[in-house]
Every structure is written in C-alpha cells, then in structure tokens.
Design a protein around this motif. Structure first.
Motif, PDB file in Angstrom:
ATOM      1  N   GLU A  95      66.660  30.856  42.734  1.00  0.00           N
ATOM      2  CA  GLU A  95      67.094  30.444  44.074  1.00  0.00           C
ATOM      3  C   GLU A  95      67.344  28.944  44.054  1.00  0.00           C
ATOM      4  O   GLU A  95      66.462  28.166  43.742  1.00  0.00           O
ATOM      5  N   GLU A  96      68.587  28.582  44.379  1.00  0.00           N
ATOM      6  CA  GLU A  96      68.930  27.160  44.317  1.00  0.00           C
ATOM      7  C   GLU A  96      69.988  26.820  45.357  1.00  0.00           C
ATOM      8  O   GLU A  96      70.779  27.668  45.773  1.00  0.00           O
ATOM      9  N   SER A  97      69.971  25.576  45.770  1.00  0.00           N
ATOM     10  CA  SER A  97      70.967  25.098  46.738  1.00  0.00           C
ATOM     11  C   SER A  97      72.259  24.778  46.004  1.00  0.00           C
ATOM     12  O   SER A  97      72.305  24.740  44.774  1.00  0.00           O
ATOM     13  N   THR A  98      73.309  24.549  46.774  1.00  0.00           N
ATOM     14  CA  THR A  98      74.606  24.201  46.179  1.00  0.00           C
ATOM     15  C   THR A  98      74.489  22.923  45.365  1.00  0.00           C
ATOM     16  O   THR A  98      75.047  22.806  44.266  1.00  0.00           O
ATOM     17  N   LYS A  99      73.723  21.952  45.897  1.00  0.00           N
ATOM     18  CA  LYS A  99      73.582  20.671  45.197  1.00  0.00           C
ATOM     19  C   LYS A  99      72.864  20.850  43.860  1.00  0.00           C
ATOM     20  O   LYS A  99      73.297  20.339  42.817  1.00  0.00           O
ATOM     21  N   SER A 100      71.734  21.576  43.875  1.00  0.00           N
ATOM     22  CA  SER A 100      70.980  21.756  42.625  1.00  0.00           C
ATOM     23  C   SER A 100      71.782  22.593  41.630  1.00  0.00           C
ATOM     24  O   SER A 100      71.695  22.382  40.414  1.00  0.00           O
ATOM     25  N   ALA A 101      72.616  23.526  42.157  1.00  0.00           N
ATOM     26  CA  ALA A 101      73.473  24.325  41.259  1.00  0.00           C
ATOM     27  C   ALA A 101      74.508  23.429  40.596  1.00  0.00           C
ATOM     28  O   ALA A 101      74.821  23.587  39.401  1.00  0.00           O
ATOM     29  N   SER A 102      75.037  22.451  41.364  1.00  0.00           N
ATOM     30  CA  SER A 102      76.022  21.515  40.800  1.00  0.00           C
ATOM     31  C   SER A 102      75.380  20.657  39.713  1.00  0.00           C
ATOM     32  O   SER A 102      75.975  20.426  38.652  1.00  0.00           O
ATOM     33  N   VAL A 103      74.142  20.177  39.990  1.00  0.00           N
ATOM     34  CA  VAL A 103      73.437  19.348  38.998  1.00  0.00           C
ATOM     35  C   VAL A 103      73.188  20.158  37.734  1.00  0.00           C
ATOM     36  O   VAL A 103      73.399  19.677  36.611  1.00  0.00           O
TER      37      VAL A 103
END
Length: 976
Positions: free
Chosen positions: A467-475
């Motif tokens: 489970e991850e946010s869009t920002k953490s997925a981008s990182v």
C-alpha cells in the motif's frame, strides 16, 4: 734433521713418482699429538693422487678436514700451521671429483670445514700479530697472516669453489652460522691492524664469503637504455582495459618485467609515468578520459606504494622516485601537452599526490615544483577564455574519491526510512559527468564491485510496493529506474564481471544479475529471443500489453517493476505481430513506445534488449518494423508529465541503447540517431577496416607498432578485437611468424618486448599455445629449424621464457576481467594432449618419434642412474593436471631430448638460448620456478654445452631446496 718443507717434499715425490713414505714418518716430531698421523695420511693421499692425475680427489680434502677437526686448534705451532697451509695451497683452486654424487656432496662439506678452519687460523694469526705489536715486538707474525689471507683469496677467488660452498651452506646451515661468527670476529680484530694492505685483502675475502648465499641474484642493470616498451604497454593495457583490476597482479607483472629486463628503478618509475601521460593525452574525450585520469592519479600511486615494499629501503625508493621525476621534467613537450589536455598544472597534481602517499619528501616536491614552474613560463599559452570555467579532471577525480566512500555509507542506511533523501543523493549523481567521475574513482580504488552490490540491493528493495501513495510510488519507480540504469552503465563501461557476485549455493540470485546474464546484449554474446527468460507468465504479459495500449500513461502505484521488465519482451512481440499484421497502426505504436519510455527508462532498455536478439534472427526484408520500434524507443519523450531527473536518465538510457544496438546495426547496415550526449560514447567501436582479411590487418598493425616502437591504446583495442575474432592459436601463431621474419637484431629485441606486452591480453592461453603447440612444432620439424637461427631464434627463446615465467607466477591468481570474457572453443584439452601416464606416448612424444631420424636419437641415454624424466616438480608433488604444468613438463622433456640427441643444429642452439634466458631471469631462491619441470638428467647434458658449463649456471638450473637437487648440482660442478 732440519725441518723439511712438507710442500717441497710432496712436490718432489710427485715429480719423481716416489711412493716411499718414510720421509714423512721422519717428520713426526714436528707435529702435535693428534694431528701427526692426519698430516701423514694426507701426504700419502697426495702421493696416491699423483699416480692417477693432477687434480686431488675429495678423499684428500676429507683427510685435511679430519686433520683440522682432530683437536688441531693450537694455532701457535707455526710449522704445523704452515704445513697445512702449504697443503691447502696445492689444491684449493683446482678441486674436482668424478665420483658418485654422495662423494661430491662430501667435497662440498669438506671445503666448508676447511674454510672455517682457515678463517679461525687467520683470526688467530691476526690476534698474535696485534699482541706483538702492542708489546713493541717486531712484526714477525705478518708472514703467517699473509699466508692465511693468500689461501683465503685463492680458495674464494674460484667461482667453482664458491658454488660448492653455496651447496654446502644449504646442506649444513649450522656450519655456515659458525663461519659468519668467525668472519665477524676476524673483522673486529683486523679493524685495529695498521697494515692497510692486509686489512684490504681481508675485507675482499669477507665480501666474497658474504656474497656466497646470494651469488645467483646478482644481475647487471641495463645502463644504456632509456625506453622500455614492455612497461609502457603493460601500463597502457591496464589503464585502457582493466581499470577495475586489483593492484597486486599489476604490481607483480611490473616487478617481473623489471627483473627480467634488468631495469634500474628510476627509469622503471619514469616509464610508468610516461605511459600514464601518453594514455591520458591520447584518450578520447568523455568516459575514457575520466578513466585515465582516475588511473593516473588514484591507481598508479597505490601501485607505486606497493612497489616500494619490494625495494630494499624506503629511503632508496623515494630517492629513485625523485630521480624519475627529475627525468620526467626534462620531457617538457609531453608535460606541456598533458597540461593542455587536463587544463591544469598536471605535474603539480602528480607531485602532491605522490607526497600524500609517502613517495616523495616535502623538500623534493618543492624543488621539483619550482623547476616545473620555471619551465611552464615558456610553455605555449592556453586560450584562457575558452577553458577558464572548465574544472580540471584531476581535481574532480581526487575530490570524487572521498565522495564515493560517503555514498557507500549512505547506501548502507535503511532505504525504507528516507527514500526521498536517497533519491536526492542519486539525482545529484546523474547530473553532468558526476556519475562517470564517481564510477572512475570507485573503479580505480577497488570500490566499484561494492558500489555495484549496493545498487543491486537497492534495486531489489524497490521491486514491489504494497500500500503506497502516488508520491511514494513515484519515488520507488525512480529508485528502481536509476539503480537499473546505473548498473547497466557500469556493466557496459567496466564489464559485467563487476556486477556479478561469486556464486553461492542456495542463495537467491538478485533480479538484475539474472537479467544481465540472460537478457542483456553484450559484445560476443548471442542471445536467444525464444529463451524462457523472454517468455514469462502469459496473464502478466496480457495485462502489460493492455496497460501500454489503453492507458494514457504508465501506472506506478503497486507496480512490480521486476515483473514488468521480464514481461516487456513478450509484450513487445505481441505488439510487433499486431503491427505487422495491420491490427495496430503506427500512431498506436508511437503511443505504446511513449508509454514504455515515458516514466521508467528501464522498460525501454529491456524492450530494446529483446528487439536486438530478435532482429538477429530475422531475414533482411523482415527487420524493418523491429528496427523502427528501436528508433521509437531510443529518442526521449518531449512531455511535461515525466518523472523527476528525466533528462539525466534519458542521457544514460541512450548511451546504454547505443552500446546494445552497435553489433546489430553494423550487421544490418542500419543507422539510428541516438540523442547526442556531447561526447563519443563508443570511442573504440568498429576499428577494423571493412572487407579486409584479418590476417592482413594483424600483420599491418604489428608492423606499424614495431616501427613506432610502442603500443598505443587504439592498437591495444585492435589487437584485442583480432584475438577475439581469430582465436588464441591463430593470433599467437601469426605474430610468431612475423617475429621469425625479422633479421635485424635490434628489431627482433624490440619485437619481443612489444609481443610480450601484447600477449598480456590473454597471457595464460597464449603461453599454452606457444609452449604446447608452436615451439614443439618448430623443434621437432627439421624443415623449420632454419627459422630458429639468430637473431629471430634467440628472440623467440627470450619471448617463450618471459611468457612461461609470467604465466607460471600468476596462473594461480585471478585472470583479468578482459581475459575472463573471452571464449575458449579454440583451445584443445591439454589433459588429452599430454596424458598423465608417462608410459603412454603423448602427442608431443609421438611428434618426436615421427621425425626422420630414429626415435632413439632424441631420447635420453638409457644408462642413467635415475629416471630420465624425474624432475623437482615431481618431488614437490606439483599438480600435473594443471594444463600449464603439463605443457612445461613436456617442453622440458623435449629440451632434454634435443640436448641428448646426436643431431646438432639451430634447434639445439635455440634450446641453449632458452636455458640461458631462464638462468638470466631467475630469482634468488626461486623454488617453484619453471625450471623445476626440467629433468635432473638435463643438467649433465647442459654442462657439455660450452656456454652453459659454468658453476653459476648449474646452481641456477637445479632446485637446491631438494637434497637430490643439491647432489645433482654438486656432481656437475665438481666435474667442471
């Protein structure tokens, strides 16, 4: 009866062949009890010897030894001492023995005892003389001291005697210790002696005694030569092709060349610096220039620090380095050119780095810098405006080295705690030439493998997000992409060996290692597009195709990037089929390729990797759409909706794709425009002229190198390509043919130095071919013997010995990375070439017996006391399953056969040159050298050759660490 001079009496008896010993018994009263009968026995032995020849046998010396050892320590009895000294005078410089080996060893031991007694006698005479002088008595004792010193000089002046003493020292270490003590005592006594002549005589004797243990290690250095092409080429080869290699193998290679070519240390260090300067000046701009800068300023100082440990003293070595720099400063045009290339005072950086490593003193650095500063005032002025803002590479590289250490520490942290911070660090690494600077610094300091390992771990960490946010997925996507691209770049720049870990059973292989071994195109690696690695789970492929075709952009959240990379090949195949069958239009293809490269460049790399393998399998008329798809993936996406550091990532991606496609584009005569990075990303690509036989290219490039007198980086790459294409046998055989064509001595010597360095491209395999195939062919075929005449024959012998010694000294170590990747299909199985059972004739021995002459002519004499093939290597239980050991053993059997044959010619002269070079290159106490493979019986054959019949040669070619070796040596020397 008056005192009879024993020496005169014996000589008279000798002259008249007189065997009545009564005269000796009449002298009984002149000798102390305990020594009388020994002297008489000695006299008898001398008379007996007179009946059989002029040289005393070891029995005589053993009598003298017994006389000396039977409590004859009373040196005050002048007549007794003089009698013994007279006897010694008769034989001490003409000892010989033609008896058994045990008797010859007895001769060595007896001579050692005689030397010990003579030293003690000399010390006693000097002591008595000193006492008389102190008491004010006349110097009557000088005569006896002079007699002792004359006998010492006479005994030690013979090289043969010193060789026998060398063997005796190894046989009886405790006796040698006693001699050293006696020598020290004698030195202390004689230090106060007023007679300068006697003191000088004693010092010379002491020097000769001290030289006995090291009498094999004295080599004359080359005083008149200033250029050393082998050292130059070795350094260039390492800097061009093996920056990541460990320093120790290079140090050992350089030390071996220094020893074999007898190079003085200052000129040796000078040649290393000259090679670095030339390599740096001629290096292509970009990565190659940075690699050469790192090699010169980071790796070579470390190499010199290790070379310092091999030298006799720190102070001596720093003086030699200082002397080398003094020579270097005289090469003003070369230094000026380096300054222009590096946009800085090159010498200043080099001197400062040498001072930091303890290679130069502060005073030397200041002195040298002042001299160079004065020279630079007259140097051509650089265009100041053009280069004013460009930071010099040496400064950048020296600053990059500690940065590498800091990045490695950062990479050790828990990535899950601060992925954004880590991304910031990696982002800075991508800007400008930072990445290549850091990689070059890491490679030159041996940290690149650790660097790569950290990025493989990071790549594994980013594989899958829960489970991850869009920002953490981008990182996460960015961390995956940057680590993937960096690792590809490292593999292409420094070789995939740097990436791959040592295989450990049970451990799970990381994704990137699996991908690079099975999916990534490399020079000389053929990939199968239908390999299972390109055929993953069909449901995952279908969902990826749908995602690429239907979405406006790539999704990032919860994306498994490893799976995507493995599935992209099968997805591309489906998309390609749909395009070729008209299901998809070109606009759809553009949208799909934009999706692939729009967020994560790694997907484009994986897609092109498969397309390259696929294109190889297609006919000329079937390749168009695949190549068009590569073109679409190669260019950047001009969109604002890209992830961070996109432009920097695209630059690395383009470089990776250009390397991947180079082979296939050349084969299909296709051109693809890769985005320009402002530098030549493939400087040594496509060096061979088209439509020209490779043998012509080889002979042409060798002729140019020979004419120039040194090898440059471009030539090294051409030789490496030719070696790769033609195979080791073809490469070695054709270059040896070129050597044998040379008729001028200076050209053959230069050719040997250059060939030896070129062969370092793959020294182990070249040596196996040279010693196992080429030399036996030349030595056993009488129609080829004419090619072994001087000068090419002696040059080939020198080259063969150099290659054999280099390979043998290093073959237990690791091969260089540029050697590991070469395929070995052209090398025969050396176990079958040379079978283990010595009774079974190997191919080599069959070659011998197939000669026109009877096979027995070349075989060893049958009446020898030991097996004709017994050698020191068998007593040391060397592993004969090792190909190099087998080849060496068989070559020395062949040499022994040639020496023992009745047919003389250029081939026997060649064998003599080969053995002479072995002796010349030998290290003191080198147990385990290639000569351990020589049968013991060869020694007696060699001493029959006039040039080899010297005591030093016998000591050099026998393994004196073995009792049998010492016996063989003693027997051969005693018979000289």
């Amino acid at each position: 009866m008056k005192v009879v001079n024993l020496k005169q009496a014996i000589l008279q008896a000798w002259k008249e062949r007189w065997s009545d010993y009564q005269w000796a018994i009449n002298m009984k009263k002149f000798f102390p009890k305990g020594a009388t009968w020994d002297i008489l026995n000695l006299a008898e032995a001398l008379l007996e010897q007179a009946m059989i020849g002029p040289s005393p046998n070891p029995l005589i010396l053993s009598y003298l030894k017994y006389a000396i050892s039977s409590q004859f320590d009373d040196f005050s009895r002048d007549l007794c001492v003089q009698a013994l000294l007279d006897i010694m005078d008769m034989f001490c410089d003409r000892l010989s023995c033609h008896g058994k080996a045990e008797e010859c060893i007895g001769l060595c031991r007896a001579l050692l005892s005689a030397l010990h007694w003579l030293l003690r006698c000399t010390a006693a005479s000097a002591e008595r003389l000193q006492e008389r002088l102190e008491a004010g008595a006349p110097a009557a004792g000088e005569k006896q001291l002079a007699m002792c010193l004359q006998r010492l000089e006479k005994t030690l002046g013979s090289t043969k005697n010193r060789a026998l003493l060398h063997i005796a020292k190894l046989e009886e270490a405790s006796s040698w210790t006693a001699i050293e003590h006696s020598l020290l005592k004698l030195g202390e006594i004689l230090a106060n002696l007023s007679n300068a002549q006697l003191r000088s005589q004693a010092e010379q004797c002491g020097t000769l005694i001290r030289s006995i243990p090291t009498m094999l290690s004295v080599h004359s250095e080359q005083p008149n030569k200033t250029g050393f092409p082998t050292v130059h080429a070795l350094v260039l080869l390492e800097g061009t092709m093996n920056l990541t290699g460990e320093t120790q193998p290079l140090v050992e290679q350089l030390m071996m060349v220094k020893r074999m070519q007898h190079i003085p240390t200052p000129l040796f260090v000078l040649e290393i610096w000259k090679a670095c300067l030339v390599g740096l000046i001629e290096s292509p701009e970009g990565t190659e220039e940075l690699k050469w800068t790192a090699f010169t300023f980071l790796k070579i100082p470390q190499v010199l620090v290790k070379l310092k440990k091999y030298s006799h003293g720190d102070k001596d070595f720093t003086e030699d380095v200082n002397c080398a720099f003094e020579f270097l400063l005289k090469l003003t045009p070369l230094l000026d050119k380096a300054d222009q290339r590096c946009n800085c005072d090159f010498t200043d950086f080099l001197l400062q780095e040498s001072r930091k490593q303890g290679l130069l003193s502060e005073a030397s650095v200041n002195n040298l810098m002042a001299k160079r500063a004065a020279d630079r005032e007259h140097a051509p002025q650089q265009k100041s405006g053009e280069n004013a803002n460009i930071q010099p590479n040496p400064g950048l590289i020296l600053r990059a080295e500690p940065t590498v250490t800091n990045i490695l520490k950062t990479m050790d942290a828990d990535h899950s705690k601060s992925p954004e911070g880590l991304l910031g660090v990696l982002g800075h690494m991508l800007s400008g030439k930072s990445l290549d600077l850091l990689l070059a610094a890491a490679a030159a300091t041996g940290k690149l493998k650790s660097f790569a390992r950290k990025f493989i771990n990071l790549n594994e960490f980013t594989t899958h997000g829960s489970e991850e946010s869009t920002k953490s997925a981008s990182v996460r996507a960015l961390l995956f992409d940057i680590s993937f691209l960096m690792l590809c770049h490292v593999a292409q720049t420094y070789g995939s060996e740097v990436i791959l870990s040592e295989s450990s059973t049970g451990a799970e292989v990381p994704f990137f290692e699996t991908w690079i071994q099975t999916c990534m195109p490399e020079e000389g690696k053929i990939l199968n597009p239908d390999h299972p690695c390109f055929r993953p789970d069909s449901t995952k492929v279908e969902s990826l195709v749908a995602l690429l075709n239907n979405s406006s952009e790539m999704k990032l959240v919860q994306m498994n990037w490893h799976e995507a990379c493995l599935s992209i090949s099968a997805a591309i195949l489906e998309i390609l089929n749909a395009w070729e069958n008209g299901v998809l239009a070109f606009e759809s293809i553009q949208k799909i390729t934009d999706n692939i490269k729009g967020k994560v460049c790694s997907l484009a790399v994986c897609a092109v990797a498969w397309l390259v393998a696929h294109v190889r399998m297609l006919g000329l008329d079937e390749r168009e759409k695949s190549l068009q798809m590569i073109r679409q993936l190669a260019g950047p996406l001009y969109s604002e909706n890209t992830l961070q550091f996109y432009n920097e990532r695209v630059v690395i991606m383009s470089s990776i794709l250009e390397h991947m496609c180079a082979d296939v584009l050349q084969q299909t005569a296709t051109q693809i425009k890769f985005p320009s990075t402002g530098m030549d990303t493939m400087p040594y690509w496509n060096l061979l002229p088209p439509k020209r036989p490779i043998k012509e290219v080889l002979t042409d490039i060798f002729a140019k190198v020979l004419e120039k007198g040194w090898v440059d980086s471009r030539s090294i790459h051409i030789f490496d390509t030719l070696l790769h294409m033609g195979g080791v046998y073809w490469f070695c055989n054709n270059l040896i043919k070129e050597l044998l064509k040379e008729t001028r001595k200076e050209h053959t010597l230069r050719a040997v130095e250059l060939l030896y360095s070129i062969f370092y491209l793959d020294m182990q395999q070249v040596t196996l071919v040279l010693l196992g195939h080429i030399l036996p062919g030349l030595l056993t075929d009488s129609s080829k013997w004419h090619s072994l005449m001087d000068p090419p024959g002696s040059a080939l012998a020198k080259l063969a010995v150099w290659c054999a010694l280099s390979s043998y000294s290093s073959h237990k170590g690791q091969a260089s990375s540029h050697q590991k990747k070469r395929h070995r299909e052209d090398i025969e199985d050396y176990i079958s070439l040379f079978p283990l059972d010595d009774m079974q004739p190997s191919k080599l021995m069959r070659l011998l017996s197939s000669n026109e002459e009877d096979a027995n002519i070349l075989s060893s004499p049958a009446d020898r006391s030991m097996s004709s093939s017994l050698s020191a290597s068998q007593l040391h239980t060397v592993n004969m399953r090792d190909p190099l050991n087998r080849v060496l053993a068989n070559l020395f059997l062949l040499i022994s056969s040639v020496l023992g044959s009745r047919t003389a010619g250029p081939h026997t002269q060649f064998v003599q040159w080969f053995m002479e070079e072995c002796v010349d290159c030998l290290e003191q106490g080198s147990r385990g050298s290639i000569l351990q493979f020589m049968p013991f019986t060869t020694v007696s054959e060699l001493v029959k050759v006039s040039a080899m019949s010297s005591p030093k040669v016998v000591l050099a070619i026998t393994d004196l660490s073995l009792p049998l070796g010492r016996q063989v040596a003693a027997k051969a020397i005693a018979a000289l």
